[in-house]
Write a protein that holds these residues in place. Structure first.
Motif, PDB file in Angstrom:
ATOM      1  N   ASN A 319      43.104  51.175  25.893  1.00 34.76           N
ATOM      2  CA  ASN A 319      42.236  50.661  25.352  1.00 34.76           C
ATOM      3  C   ASN A 319      41.885  49.797  24.096  1.00 34.76           C
ATOM      4  O   ASN A 319      41.912  49.031  23.542  1.00 34.76           O
ATOM      5  N   GLN A 323      41.715  46.409  23.026  1.00 33.03           N
ATOM      6  CA  GLN A 323      40.664  45.749  21.575  1.00 33.03           C
ATOM      7  C   GLN A 323      41.536  45.132  20.729  1.00 33.03           C
ATOM      8  O   GLN A 323      41.492  44.012  20.500  1.00 33.03           O
ATOM      9  N   ALA A 383      31.396  41.108  21.976  1.00 31.37           N
ATOM     10  CA  ALA A 383      32.274  41.901  22.834  1.00 31.37           C
ATOM     11  C   ALA A 383      31.640  43.409  22.570  1.00 31.37           C
ATOM     12  O   ALA A 383      31.981  44.029  23.567  1.00 31.37           O
ATOM     13  N   LEU A 388      33.302  46.115  24.918  1.00 28.39           N
ATOM     14  CA  LEU A 388      33.859  45.422  25.205  1.00 28.39           C
ATOM     15  C   LEU A 388      34.769  46.304  24.161  1.00 28.39           C
ATOM     16  O   LEU A 388      36.691  46.592  24.483  1.00 28.39           O
TER      17      LEU A 388
END
Length: 391
Positions: A319, A323, A383, A388
């Protein structure tokens, strides 16, 4: 005593010579057995399967279970005059007066042989009873049957062996798992993978022994088949001619039958299906092997928990990379816009504002930079709003 094959006394010199001969015949199937009688005396036998079948009166399919070249699960079978025992490296045939153990020179079997020699002789054989013959007979009646003492030695040996392997695995596995938790690397992952494979194989071995003991405990008829002394005493009442016939077979069986008959006379007259003594014996080792299995189950759960934790860490790292990729992609888009505007103004085209290009250049640079920064902030805000990226 020589019978059904060539017999060699089990002394250290002969054992060493036999070991040397075994090294020369590695490609041949192992034929060596050791016979341990009721007095604890051991004798090396180098015989084929037909001689063994004739000696203990079992079928070829039962003897095939003890073949080291074939892979059979752990088995304890009760036959008319023998117990066929296949527990890991312990492959034995137990009768009411002797134990035949396969591959006596194996490093895992040698301790079993020594324990059989120590524990098979009745405890009262080496004691003096000043009270007379009645005390001797009372002591003999209190003795467990020969086959149960031999079975107990085998069960204790295999349970201790598997428990020791489990302890070794735990000693190596827990530090390796903790190290992997603190530092994920290829070396640590490979180490844990090998330990997990070893644990899986060991768990299967322990499970087979446990299942066999559980199957015996669930069936009283199977347990009754293991009472060899009871069946022998019930089928052959002691008399002068009967004892003489048994003495012709073996120099020890005559006295053994007499002792077994005295010890079993109450059982024969009572309930022949009473298996309480054997049930208590099997339950004790069932609990021990079940405890070993529980340790392996706990270790498996710890490995599974470690794997889950590592997967969570890897997902978190993944993740974070996503990012980072989002930040870089957004920055690339903004710089592309900046480059597009710079490319347009860099064209060799006459413009009316070119006369004061210094002033115009600063305005274009500031405006374009502010526009790209605004676009980047809008993308990051969107985002973050959609979840996100982390807050």
């Amino acid at each position: 005593m020589a019978r059904d094959g060539y017999v060699v006394p089990a002394d250290p010199q002969v054992a060493a010579a036999t070991a040397a001969a075994a090294v020369k015949k590695k490609t041949q199937t192992a034929r060596s057995w050791i016979l341990v009688d009721a007095s604890g005396q051991g004798t090396i036998l180098d015989v084929d399967k037909h001689a063994i079948m004739h000696r203990v009166q079992i079928h070829a399919r039962d003897l095939r279970i003890l073949d080291p070249l074939l892979s059979y699960p752990s088995t304890i079978l009760g036959r008319e005059g023998a117990i066929v025992l296949n527990l890991e490296h312990i492959k034995a045939i137990i009768t009411s007066e002797e134990v035949l153990l396969r591959d006596p020179l194996d490093e895992n079997v040698i301790p079993v042989v020594e324990e059989l020699r120590r524990r098979l002789p009745p405890s009262n054989l080496f004691k003096e009873f000043p009270s007379g013959q009645n005390d001797v007979e009372a002591g003999e009646e209190d003795e467990s049957p020969f086959e149960f003492r031999a079975l107990e030695v085998a069960l204790e040996a295999i349970c201790s062996h598997l428990a020791a392997r489990t302890t070794e695995l735990e000693t190596a596995a827990y530090p390796a798992l903790d190290e992997l938790t603190s530092k994920i690397s290829s070396r640590n992952l490979d180490r844990v993978r090998k330990l997990k494979s070893a644990m899986t194989r060991l768990t299967a071995r322990v499970q087979k022994v446990r299942d066999e003991l559980e199957q015996l405990l669930d069936d009283d008829d199977d347990m009754a088949d293991l009472y060899l002394s009871r069946k022998l005493a019930g089928a052959s009442p002691v008399s002068g001619s009967g004892a003489a016939n048994w003495f012709s077979v073996s120099p020890t069986i005559g006295s053994k039958i007499s002792r077994a008959s005295r010890a079993s006379v109450l059982t024969i007259r009572g309930d022949e299906n009473d298996v309480e003594e054997l049930e208590m014996l099997l339950e004790a080792y069932f609990m021990q092997i079940d405890s070993t299995l529980n340790k392996l189950t706990t270790l498996r759960e710890y490995i599974d928990d470690t794997e889950d934790y590592i997967n969570i860490q890897l997902d978190n790292h993944r993740n974070q990379l996503i990012q980072l990729e989002l930040f870089l992609s957004s920055g690339t888009v903004c710089l592309s816009i900046y480059s597009l505007i710079a490319g347009i103004f860099g064209m060799n085209i006459p413009y009316t504002w070119n006369e004061n290009h210094g002033y115009m250049f600063s305005r274009v640079v500031i405006f374009t930079g502010a526009l790209c920064a605004a676009i980047f902030i809008v993308i990051m805000s969107y985002a973050r709003y959609k979840g996100l990226v982390g807050s």
